[in-house]
Motif scaffolding. Structure first.
Motif, PDB file in Angstrom:
ATOM      1  N   ALA A 119     -16.028   3.578   9.342  1.00  0.00           N
ATOM      2  CA  ALA A 119     -15.938   2.654   8.205  1.00  0.00           C
ATOM      3  C   ALA A 119     -15.833   3.422   6.893  1.00  0.00           C
ATOM      4  CB  ALA A 119     -17.159   1.733   8.189  1.00  0.00           C
ATOM      5  N   ALA A 120     -16.601   4.492   6.767  1.00  0.00           N
ATOM      6  CA  ALA A 120     -16.515   5.318   5.555  1.00  0.00           C
ATOM      7  C   ALA A 120     -15.126   5.936   5.427  1.00  0.00           C
ATOM      8  CB  ALA A 120     -17.581   6.409   5.592  1.00  0.00           C
ATOM      9  N   ALA A 121     -14.539   6.356   6.566  1.00  0.00           N
ATOM     10  CA  ALA A 121     -13.191   6.919   6.535  1.00  0.00           C
ATOM     11  C   ALA A 121     -12.172   5.867   6.080  1.00  0.00           C
ATOM     12  CB  ALA A 121     -12.825   7.455   7.913  1.00  0.00           C
ATOM     13  N   CYS A 122     -12.334   4.629   6.538  1.00  0.00           N
ATOM     14  CA  CYS A 122     -11.431   3.552   6.113  1.00  0.00           C
ATOM     15  C   CYS A 122     -11.524   3.312   4.614  1.00  0.00           C
ATOM     16  CB  CYS A 122     -11.757   2.262   6.870  1.00  0.00           C
ATOM     17  SG  CYS A 122     -11.354   2.278   8.635  1.00  0.00           S
ATOM     18  N   LEU A 123     -12.751   3.305   4.093  1.00  0.00           N
ATOM     19  CA  LEU A 123     -12.941   3.083   2.655  1.00  0.00           C
ATOM     20  C   LEU A 123     -12.394   4.248   1.836  1.00  0.00           C
ATOM     21  CD1 LEU A 123     -16.532   1.546   2.611  1.00  0.00           C
ATOM     22  CD2 LEU A 123     -14.366   0.364   2.219  1.00  0.00           C
ATOM     23  N   LEU A 124     -12.625   5.475   2.305  1.00  0.00           N
ATOM     24  CA  LEU A 124     -12.085   6.642   1.595  1.00  0.00           C
ATOM     25  C   LEU A 124     -10.559   6.637   1.644  1.00  0.00           C
ATOM     26  CD1 LEU A 124     -12.508   9.252   0.072  1.00  0.00           C
ATOM     27  CD2 LEU A 124     -12.809  10.431   2.272  1.00  0.00           C
ATOM     28  N   TYR A 125     -10.010   6.244   2.775  1.00  0.00           N
ATOM     29  CA  TYR A 125      -8.550   6.135   2.907  1.00  0.00           C
ATOM     30  C   TYR A 125      -8.017   5.146   1.870  1.00  0.00           C
ATOM     31  CZ  TYR A 125      -4.023   5.699   5.287  1.00  0.00           C
ATOM     32  OH  TYR A 125      -2.677   5.702   5.581  1.00  0.00           O
ATOM     33  N   ALA A 126      -8.654   3.978   1.787  1.00  0.00           N
ATOM     34  CA  ALA A 126      -8.212   2.949   0.839  1.00  0.00           C
ATOM     35  C   ALA A 126      -8.328   3.432  -0.595  1.00  0.00           C
ATOM     36  CB  ALA A 126      -9.041   1.678   1.041  1.00  0.00           C
ATOM     37  N   THR A 127      -9.443   4.095  -0.911  1.00  0.00           N
ATOM     38  CA  THR A 127      -9.667   4.572  -2.284  1.00  0.00           C
ATOM     39  C   THR A 127      -8.686   5.661  -2.663  1.00  0.00           C
ATOM     40  OG1 THR A 127     -12.030   4.077  -2.076  1.00  0.00           O
ATOM     41  CG2 THR A 127     -11.379   5.561  -3.853  1.00  0.00           C
ATOM     42  N   ALA A 128      -8.498   6.640  -1.782  1.00  0.00           N
ATOM     43  CA  ALA A 128      -7.601   7.759  -2.084  1.00  0.00           C
ATOM     44  C   ALA A 128      -6.152   7.291  -2.171  1.00  0.00           C
ATOM     45  CB  ALA A 128      -7.754   8.843  -1.023  1.00  0.00           C
ATOM     46  N   LEU A 129      -5.731   6.380  -1.282  1.00  0.00           N
ATOM     47  CA  LEU A 129      -4.368   5.860  -1.335  1.00  0.00           C
ATOM     48  C   LEU A 129      -4.137   5.091  -2.627  1.00  0.00           C
ATOM     49  CD1 LEU A 129      -1.641   5.427   0.055  1.00  0.00           C
ATOM     50  CD2 LEU A 129      -2.625   3.413   1.189  1.00  0.00           C
ATOM     51  N   THR A 130      -5.100   4.267  -3.011  1.00  0.00           N
ATOM     52  CA  THR A 130      -4.987   3.517  -4.268  1.00  0.00           C
ATOM     53  C   THR A 130      -4.877   4.463  -5.457  1.00  0.00           C
ATOM     54  OG1 THR A 130      -6.260   1.662  -3.383  1.00  0.00           O
ATOM     55  CG2 THR A 130      -6.132   1.854  -5.777  1.00  0.00           C
ATOM     56  N   ALA A 131      -5.750   5.467  -5.496  1.00  0.00           N
ATOM     57  CA  ALA A 131      -5.741   6.412  -6.615  1.00  0.00           C
ATOM     58  C   ALA A 131      -4.434   7.197  -6.651  1.00  0.00           C
ATOM     59  CB  ALA A 131      -6.931   7.362  -6.495  1.00  0.00           C
ATOM     60  N   GLY A 132      -3.961   7.641  -5.498  1.00  0.00           N
ATOM     61  CA  GLY A 132      -2.723   8.414  -5.454  1.00  0.00           C
ATOM     62  C   GLY A 132      -1.528   7.605  -5.914  1.00  0.00           C
ATOM     63  N   VAL A 133      -1.456   6.358  -5.484  1.00  0.00           N
ATOM     64  CA  VAL A 133      -0.322   5.503  -5.850  1.00  0.00           C
ATOM     65  C   VAL A 133      -0.344   5.179  -7.347  1.00  0.00           C
ATOM     66  CG1 VAL A 133       0.604   3.179  -5.585  1.00  0.00           C
ATOM     67  CG2 VAL A 133      -0.004   4.524  -3.573  1.00  0.00           C
ATOM     68  N   LEU A 134      -1.517   4.831  -7.873  1.00  0.00           N
ATOM     69  CA  LEU A 134      -1.612   4.485  -9.299  1.00  0.00           C
ATOM     70  C   LEU A 134      -1.442   5.696 -10.195  1.00  0.00           C
ATOM     71  CD1 LEU A 134      -4.558   1.900  -9.248  1.00  0.00           C
ATOM     72  CD2 LEU A 134      -2.093   1.449  -9.324  1.00  0.00           C
ATOM     73  N   ALA A 135      -1.797   6.878  -9.667  1.00  0.00           N
ATOM     74  CA  ALA A 135      -1.677   8.097 -10.472  1.00  0.00           C
ATOM     75  C   ALA A 135      -0.252   8.634 -10.497  1.00  0.00           C
ATOM     76  CB  ALA A 135      -2.618   9.176  -9.920  1.00  0.00           C
ATOM     77  N   TYR A 136       0.566   8.243  -9.525  1.00  0.00           N
ATOM     78  CA  TYR A 136       1.923   8.795  -9.455  1.00  0.00           C
ATOM     79  C   TYR A 136       2.705   8.492 -10.738  1.00  0.00           C
ATOM     80  CZ  TYR A 136       6.757   9.524  -8.180  1.00  0.00           C
ATOM     81  OH  TYR A 136       8.064   9.953  -8.186  1.00  0.00           O
ATOM     82  N   GLY A 137       3.302   9.517 -11.274  1.00  0.00           N
ATOM     83  CA  GLY A 137       4.080   9.379 -12.503  1.00  0.00           C
ATOM     84  C   GLY A 137       3.273   9.565 -13.765  1.00  0.00           C
ATOM     85  N   HIS A 138       1.954   9.560 -13.651  1.00  0.00           N
ATOM     86  CA  HIS A 138       1.091   9.725 -14.816  1.00  0.00           C
ATOM     87  C   HIS A 138       0.343  11.045 -14.795  1.00  0.00           C
ATOM     88  CE1 HIS A 138       1.846   5.509 -15.806  1.00  0.00           C
ATOM     89  NE2 HIS A 138       1.554   5.205 -14.538  1.00  0.00           N
ATOM     90  N   VAL A 139       0.310  11.680 -13.665  1.00  0.00           N
ATOM     91  CA  VAL A 139      -0.366  12.973 -13.512  1.00  0.00           C
ATOM     92  C   VAL A 139       0.588  13.913 -12.784  1.00  0.00           C
ATOM     93  CG1 VAL A 139      -2.658  11.913 -13.432  1.00  0.00           C
ATOM     94  CG2 VAL A 139      -1.410  12.322 -11.298  1.00  0.00           C
ATOM     95  N   PRO A 140       0.330  15.220 -12.779  1.00  0.00           N
ATOM     96  CA  PRO A 140       1.186  16.138 -12.029  1.00  0.00           C
ATOM     97  C   PRO A 140       1.285  15.738 -10.559  1.00  0.00           C
ATOM     98  CG  PRO A 140      -0.269  17.369 -13.482  1.00  0.00           C
ATOM     99  CD  PRO A 140      -0.714  15.934 -13.542  1.00  0.00           C
ATOM    100  N   ALA A 141       2.447  15.989  -9.974  1.00  0.00           N
ATOM    101  CA  ALA A 141       2.691  15.604  -8.582  1.00  0.00           C
ATOM    102  C   ALA A 141       1.702  16.272  -7.628  1.00  0.00           C
ATOM    103  CB  ALA A 141       4.120  15.950  -8.186  1.00  0.00           C
ATOM    104  N   VAL A 142       1.212  17.458  -8.028  1.00  0.00           N
ATOM    105  CA  VAL A 142       0.258  18.169  -7.172  1.00  0.00           C
ATOM    106  C   VAL A 142      -1.017  17.351  -7.001  1.00  0.00           C
ATOM    107  CG1 VAL A 142      -1.186  20.226  -6.956  1.00  0.00           C
ATOM    108  CG2 VAL A 142       1.172  20.438  -7.733  1.00  0.00           C
ATOM    109  N   LEU A 143      -1.493  16.756  -8.082  1.00  0.00           N
ATOM    110  CA  LEU A 143      -2.705  15.952  -8.015  1.00  0.00           C
ATOM    111  C   LEU A 143      -2.474  14.705  -7.156  1.00  0.00           C
ATOM    112  CD1 LEU A 143      -5.594  15.402  -8.808  1.00  0.00           C
ATOM    113  CD2 LEU A 143      -4.792  14.396 -10.956  1.00  0.00           C
ATOM    114  N   THR A 144      -1.311  14.083  -7.325  1.00  0.00           N
ATOM    115  CA  THR A 144      -0.979  12.939  -6.475  1.00  0.00           C
ATOM    116  C   THR A 144      -0.970  13.342  -5.011  1.00  0.00           C
ATOM    117  OG1 THR A 144       0.389  11.972  -8.219  1.00  0.00           O
ATOM    118  CG2 THR A 144       0.753  11.179  -5.974  1.00  0.00           C
ATOM    119  N   GLY A 145      -0.388  14.521  -4.740  1.00  0.00           N
ATOM    120  CA  GLY A 145      -0.354  15.017  -3.372  1.00  0.00           C
ATOM    121  C   GLY A 145      -1.743  15.246  -2.801  1.00  0.00           C
ATOM    122  N   LEU A 146      -2.655  15.762  -3.605  1.00  0.00           N
ATOM    123  CA  LEU A 146      -4.018  15.994  -3.143  1.00  0.00           C
ATOM    124  C   LEU A 146      -4.729  14.686  -2.819  1.00  0.00           C
ATOM    125  CD1 LEU A 146      -5.175  18.842  -5.574  1.00  0.00           C
ATOM    126  CD2 LEU A 146      -4.703  19.031  -3.112  1.00  0.00           C
TER     127      LEU A 146
END
Length: 424
Positions: A93-120
């Motif tokens: 369950a923690a992995a599912c929540l972390l997956y959801a959080t990281a995917l959300t952050a990566g998608v919203l950050a794309y185009g606003h931060v360096p691509a490396v950070l989005t990739g991480l």
């Protein structure tokens, strides 16, 4: 006096239901697994569409998409936490929540931060992926109980959840991307993953495999060594990898075979759809007619069936025959997948079951990615060449496994105990 005696007498604790007796456990498992695998199955498509629709290069789209898939190789190292946990549901369950959080952050950050950070951020989500696939599957045996027929039928349901995830996830992304935006599609997948976390927590509790002694839990390297020296598990790994590498050519060759068969470009979609429908049909067949017999033997026979169906695809004289061959390959591959789940369940030691599940899943995904790349390079020489290479590779692997099994049959037959006779 009797009241005091009654008050002082401790009540006997209600015994937990035995494994497999928890009503609705399998139904809850199917829902939770389908949700988790839908999120995982559609994430790559969402990321690629997000990049390309915003004017990003194909190279960047491929790199960020790989950030989701490549970390599956780290799955075996993540899996040990599942074997060590007192309650594996909380880890998943923690992995599912972390997956959801990281995917959300990566998608919203794309185009606003360096691509490396989005990739991480996307790689963080990808690292959780193995727990959403093989990690959840490792919970199934204890949920359904030790009866062999019940386990085999449940494995059919498990195969179906993979099919649902691989079909519904990309389809949901495609639909939402067209109606709203790729960003909205990715956020919807994140919401699905978060919902899966709640579903996982509703699964029946299963006692930890270590029985309170965590020193019995193998480390990832030791687990891989165990797989390598255990014939049943070793054959499970290399048969799984070779079959995954071979069937990965089907979507690639479908695009090019339309030119040979004289169909329209949209015919490629019909070929891949028939393969997906075959997968679903195979999983339904295993649900109602569970596989019987030794998983080791089943894997070899079904892998050989996949090789024959690949030959049928390559030799298909007409479009109709080729569509039927694609469907047949999907059916046999689905049954083969169910047999590998049975092998992982019945041959893996309890102290390393989660790690064995995820080791096999990680190597399968890696081999499938290699198969796609290989097919892309071989179709330039000949459209049917990837299929021919695949059927030769599967046939050779089956031959090696058969010879190996015959030389070690006596020892391994003595060491294998049917699940119905094990202590759960």
């Amino acid at each position: 006096m009797s009241q005091q005696h009654t008050a002082s007498t401790p009540r006997k604790a209600k015994a937990p239901p035995p494994p497999g007796r928890n009503r609705g456990g399998l139904a809850r498992y199917v829902v939770a697994a389908a949700l988790a695998r839908t999120a995982d199955g559609g994430a790559v498509v969402a990321v690629v569409l997000l990049v390309t629709s915003s004017g990003g290069s194909g190279t960047l789209a491929g790199v960020l998409g790989a950030c989701i898939t490549a970390p599956h190789l780290l799955g075996p190292f993540v899996a040990r936490s599942l074997d060590l946990a007192q309650d594996g549901r909380k880890v998943i369950a923690a992995a599912c929540l972390l997956y959801a959080t990281a995917l959300t952050a990566g998608v919203l950050a794309y185009g606003h931060v360096p691509a490396v950070l989005t990739g991480l951020l996307l790689a963080t989500a990808g690292t959780c992926g193995p727990l959403l696939t093989g990690g959840i599957s490792s919970r199934l045996p204890a949920i359904v109980g030790p009866r062999l027929r019940t386990q085999r039928r449940a494995q059919g349901w498990d195969v179906a959840t993979y099919g649902v995830g691989g079909t519904v996830g990309p389809s949901l992304v495609a639909a939402l991307s067209a109606w709203v935006s790729p960003t909205a599609a990715a956020l919807a997948l994140a919401a699905v993953a978060a919902t899966a976390a709640g579903g996982v927590l509703l699964l029946p509790f299963t006692a930890p495999s270590h029985g309170g002694d965590r020193t019995t839990i193998l480390k990832p390297g030791a687990t891989l060594a165990l797989i390598a020296r255990t014939g049943h598990l070793r054959r499970t790994v290399y048969l799984t990898m070779v079959v995954a590498l071979s069937v990965a050519a089907l979507p690639v060759t479908a695009v090019h075979m339309t030119h040979i068969l004289g169909g329209e470009p949209a015919t490629a979609a019909a070929l891949t759809a028939s393969y997906g429908l075959g997968n679903l049909t195979g999983s339904l067949a295993v649900m109602f007619l569970p596989l019987t017999g030794s998983p080791d033997r089943l894997m070899r026979r079904l892998a050989l069936g996949v090789a024959v169906s690949l030959l049928a695809v390559a030799a298909g004289p007409t479009l109709t025959a080729t569509i039927a061959a694609y469907a047949l390959t999907g059916i046999l591959n689905s049954c083969f997948f169910a047999s590998t789940l049975a092998a992982r369940t019945e041959y893996a030691p309890r102290g390393a079951r989660s790690q064995v599940f995820i080791w096999v899943a990680a190597l399968k995904i890696t081999s499938g990615s290699a198969g796609t790349a290989l097919a892309g390079s071989l179709t330039g020489a000949n459209v049917r060449l990837p299929l021919l290479v695949g059927l030769v590779a599967v046939s050779a692997a089956v031959a090696v496994a058969t010879v190996e099994a015959r030389f070690t049959r006596a020892d391994e037959h003595a060491s294998w105990t049917p699940p119905a006779l094990r202590r759960w």
